[in-house]
Write a protein that holds these residues in place. Structure first.
Motif, PDB file in Angstrom:
ATOM      1  N   GLY A  13       4.267  64.141 -15.479  1.00  0.00           N
ATOM      2  CA  GLY A  13       3.400  64.609 -16.565  1.00  0.00           C
ATOM      3  C   GLY A  13       4.151  65.488 -17.551  1.00  0.00           C
ATOM      4  O   GLY A  13       3.988  65.358 -18.768  1.00  0.00           O
ATOM      5  N   ALA A  14       4.977  66.374 -17.033  1.00  0.00           N
ATOM      6  CA  ALA A  14       5.760  67.256 -17.908  1.00  0.00           C
ATOM      7  C   ALA A  14       6.752  66.448 -18.741  1.00  0.00           C
ATOM      8  O   ALA A  14       6.921  66.712 -19.942  1.00  0.00           O
ATOM      9  CB  ALA A  14       6.492  68.299 -17.075  1.00  0.00           C
ATOM     10  N   ALA A  15       7.401  65.472 -18.118  1.00  0.00           N
ATOM     11  CA  ALA A  15       8.360  64.634 -18.847  1.00  0.00           C
ATOM     12  C   ALA A  15       7.647  63.830 -19.936  1.00  0.00           C
ATOM     13  O   ALA A  15       8.102  63.774 -21.084  1.00  0.00           O
ATOM     14  CB  ALA A  15       9.104  63.709 -17.896  1.00  0.00           C
ATOM     15  N   LEU A  16       6.525  63.198 -19.588  1.00  0.00           N
ATOM     16  CA  LEU A  16       5.800  62.397 -20.577  1.00  0.00           C
ATOM     17  C   LEU A  16       5.281  63.250 -21.725  1.00  0.00           C
ATOM     18  O   LEU A  16       5.333  62.839 -22.890  1.00  0.00           O
ATOM     19  CB  LEU A  16       4.645  61.650 -19.896  1.00  0.00           C
ATOM     20  CG  LEU A  16       5.049  60.517 -18.962  1.00  0.00           C
ATOM     21  CD1 LEU A  16       3.831  59.989 -18.207  1.00  0.00           C
ATOM     22  CD2 LEU A  16       5.738  59.399 -19.725  1.00  0.00           C
ATOM     23  N   ARG A  17       4.824  64.432 -21.405  1.00  0.00           N
ATOM     24  CA  ARG A  17       4.330  65.335 -22.455  1.00  0.00           C
ATOM     25  C   ARG A  17       5.472  65.758 -23.377  1.00  0.00           C
ATOM     26  O   ARG A  17       5.329  65.780 -24.593  1.00  0.00           O
ATOM     27  CB  ARG A  17       3.691  66.554 -21.816  1.00  0.00           C
ATOM     28  CG  ARG A  17       3.095  67.503 -22.806  1.00  0.00           C
ATOM     29  CD  ARG A  17       2.406  68.636 -22.107  1.00  0.00           C
ATOM     30  NE  ARG A  17       1.796  69.518 -23.099  1.00  0.00           N
ATOM     31  CZ  ARG A  17       1.264  70.663 -22.829  1.00  0.00           C
ATOM     32  NH1 ARG A  17       1.227  71.085 -21.578  1.00  0.00           N
ATOM     33  NH2 ARG A  17       0.754  71.412 -23.770  1.00  0.00           N
ATOM     34  N   ASP A  18       6.617  66.073 -22.799  1.00  0.00           N
ATOM     35  CA  ASP A  18       7.763  66.483 -23.597  1.00  0.00           C
ATOM     36  C   ASP A  18       8.255  65.325 -24.471  1.00  0.00           C
ATOM     37  O   ASP A  18       8.584  65.530 -25.640  1.00  0.00           O
ATOM     38  CB  ASP A  18       8.892  66.982 -22.699  1.00  0.00           C
ATOM     39  CG  ASP A  18       9.986  67.658 -23.492  1.00  0.00           C
ATOM     40  OD1 ASP A  18       9.787  68.817 -23.915  1.00  0.00           O
ATOM     41  OD2 ASP A  18      11.033  67.016 -23.716  1.00  0.00           O
ATOM     42  N   ILE A  19       8.293  64.123 -23.908  1.00  0.00           N
ATOM     43  CA  ILE A  19       8.740  62.958 -24.676  1.00  0.00           C
ATOM     44  C   ILE A  19       7.798  62.714 -25.855  1.00  0.00           C
ATOM     45  O   ILE A  19       8.241  62.416 -26.965  1.00  0.00           O
ATOM     46  CB  ILE A  19       8.819  61.701 -23.773  1.00  0.00           C
ATOM     47  CG1 ILE A  19       9.942  61.861 -22.748  1.00  0.00           C
ATOM     48  CG2 ILE A  19       9.026  60.441 -24.603  1.00  0.00           C
ATOM     49  CD1 ILE A  19       9.902  60.846 -21.618  1.00  0.00           C
ATOM     50  N   ALA A  61      12.077  62.164 -31.987  1.00  0.00           N
ATOM     51  CA  ALA A  61      13.045  61.190 -31.470  1.00  0.00           C
ATOM     52  C   ALA A  61      14.478  61.647 -31.703  1.00  0.00           C
ATOM     53  O   ALA A  61      15.367  61.323 -30.915  1.00  0.00           O
ATOM     54  CB  ALA A  61      12.804  59.828 -32.108  1.00  0.00           C
ATOM     55  N   ALA A  62      14.723  62.406 -32.762  1.00  0.00           N
ATOM     56  CA  ALA A  62      16.072  62.885 -33.061  1.00  0.00           C
ATOM     57  C   ALA A  62      16.574  63.874 -32.008  1.00  0.00           C
ATOM     58  O   ALA A  62      17.776  64.100 -31.902  1.00  0.00           O
ATOM     59  CB  ALA A  62      16.096  63.536 -34.441  1.00  0.00           C
ATOM     60  N   GLN A  63      15.675  64.449 -31.228  1.00  0.00           N
ATOM     61  CA  GLN A  63      16.068  65.421 -30.204  1.00  0.00           C
ATOM     62  C   GLN A  63      16.132  64.811 -28.808  1.00  0.00           C
ATOM     63  O   GLN A  63      16.250  65.521 -27.813  1.00  0.00           O
ATOM     64  CB  GLN A  63      15.091  66.597 -30.200  1.00  0.00           C
ATOM     65  CG  GLN A  63      15.158  67.433 -31.452  1.00  0.00           C
ATOM     66  CD  GLN A  63      14.190  68.614 -31.382  1.00  0.00           C
ATOM     67  OE1 GLN A  63      13.502  68.816 -30.401  1.00  0.00           O
ATOM     68  NE2 GLN A  63      14.148  69.386 -32.446  1.00  0.00           N
ATOM     69  N   ILE A  64      16.022  63.474 -28.734  1.00  0.00           N
ATOM     70  CA  ILE A  64      16.081  62.782 -27.450  1.00  0.00           C
ATOM     71  C   ILE A  64      17.264  61.827 -27.472  1.00  0.00           C
ATOM     72  O   ILE A  64      17.468  61.104 -28.445  1.00  0.00           O
ATOM     73  CB  ILE A  64      14.774  62.010 -27.172  1.00  0.00           C
ATOM     74  CG1 ILE A  64      13.616  62.999 -27.033  1.00  0.00           C
ATOM     75  CG2 ILE A  64      14.898  61.156 -25.923  1.00  0.00           C
ATOM     76  CD1 ILE A  64      12.269  62.350 -26.815  1.00  0.00           C
ATOM     77  N   LYS A  65      18.047  61.853 -26.406  1.00  0.00           N
ATOM     78  CA  LYS A  65      19.195  60.944 -26.285  1.00  0.00           C
ATOM     79  C   LYS A  65      18.680  59.581 -25.843  1.00  0.00           C
ATOM     80  O   LYS A  65      18.220  59.425 -24.714  1.00  0.00           O
ATOM     81  CB  LYS A  65      20.200  61.474 -25.262  1.00  0.00           C
ATOM     82  CG  LYS A  65      20.823  62.789 -25.648  1.00  0.00           C
ATOM     83  CD  LYS A  65      21.731  63.284 -24.535  1.00  0.00           C
ATOM     84  CE  LYS A  65      22.289  64.659 -24.845  1.00  0.00           C
ATOM     85  NZ  LYS A  65      23.061  65.197 -23.718  1.00  0.00           N
ATOM     86  N   GLY A  66      18.750  58.607 -26.708  1.00  0.00           N
ATOM     87  CA  GLY A  66      18.261  57.268 -26.397  1.00  0.00           C
ATOM     88  C   GLY A  66      16.839  57.073 -26.886  1.00  0.00           C
ATOM     89  O   GLY A  66      16.187  58.006 -27.354  1.00  0.00           O
ATOM     90  N   PRO A  67      16.350  55.859 -26.748  1.00  0.00           N
ATOM     91  CA  PRO A  67      14.991  55.552 -27.232  1.00  0.00           C
ATOM     92  C   PRO A  67      13.898  56.153 -26.342  1.00  0.00           C
ATOM     93  O   PRO A  67      14.032  56.186 -25.115  1.00  0.00           O
ATOM     94  CB  PRO A  67      14.938  54.024 -27.216  1.00  0.00           C
ATOM     95  CG  PRO A  67      16.016  53.598 -26.292  1.00  0.00           C
ATOM     96  CD  PRO A  67      17.059  54.678 -26.284  1.00  0.00           C
ATOM     97  N   LYS A  68      12.840  56.622 -26.981  1.00  0.00           N
ATOM     98  CA  LYS A  68      11.729  57.201 -26.236  1.00  0.00           C
ATOM     99  C   LYS A  68      11.135  56.230 -25.223  1.00  0.00           C
ATOM    100  O   LYS A  68      10.856  56.631 -24.087  1.00  0.00           O
ATOM    101  CB  LYS A  68      10.636  57.674 -27.204  1.00  0.00           C
ATOM    102  CG  LYS A  68      10.927  58.980 -27.879  1.00  0.00           C
ATOM    103  CD  LYS A  68       9.706  59.419 -28.686  1.00  0.00           C
ATOM    104  CE  LYS A  68       9.859  60.820 -29.188  1.00  0.00           C
ATOM    105  NZ  LYS A  68       8.607  61.339 -29.770  1.00  0.00           N
TER     106      LYS A  68
END
Length: 76
Positions: free
Chosen positions: A31-37, A42-49
């Motif tokens: 839940g925490a990961a999905l909420r953060d994603i 997208a510019a702050q995530i390495k790779g596609p969401k």
């Protein structure tokens, strides 16, 4: 059922409690990961969401991998 297979209700109380706690931890991590994603640009995530959303469903490994490897540095 084989002789070695037990139903959840047949397990010792300590084993049942461990399974329940493990499941709760997994759901909280996911839940925490999905909420953060969802909230993180997208510019702050390495790779596609969508990749990280899919990986978050891999027990324990996915959410932990996202928090360790999937987010770009926050500049601290």
């Amino acid at each position: 059922m084989t002789a070695r297979t037990k139903r959840f209700s047949q397990l010792p109380a300590r084993s049942r409690a461990s399974i329940i706690v493990g499941a709760i931890v997994q759901f909280i991590l996911q839940g925490a990961a999905l909420r953060d994603i969802k909230r993180r640009p997208a510019a702050q995530i390495k790779g596609p969401k969508p990749l990280w959303v899919g990986l978050s469903f891999v027990n324990y490994f996915g959410p932990i991998a996202y928090f360790v490897f999937g987010r770009k540095g926050s500049g601290y």
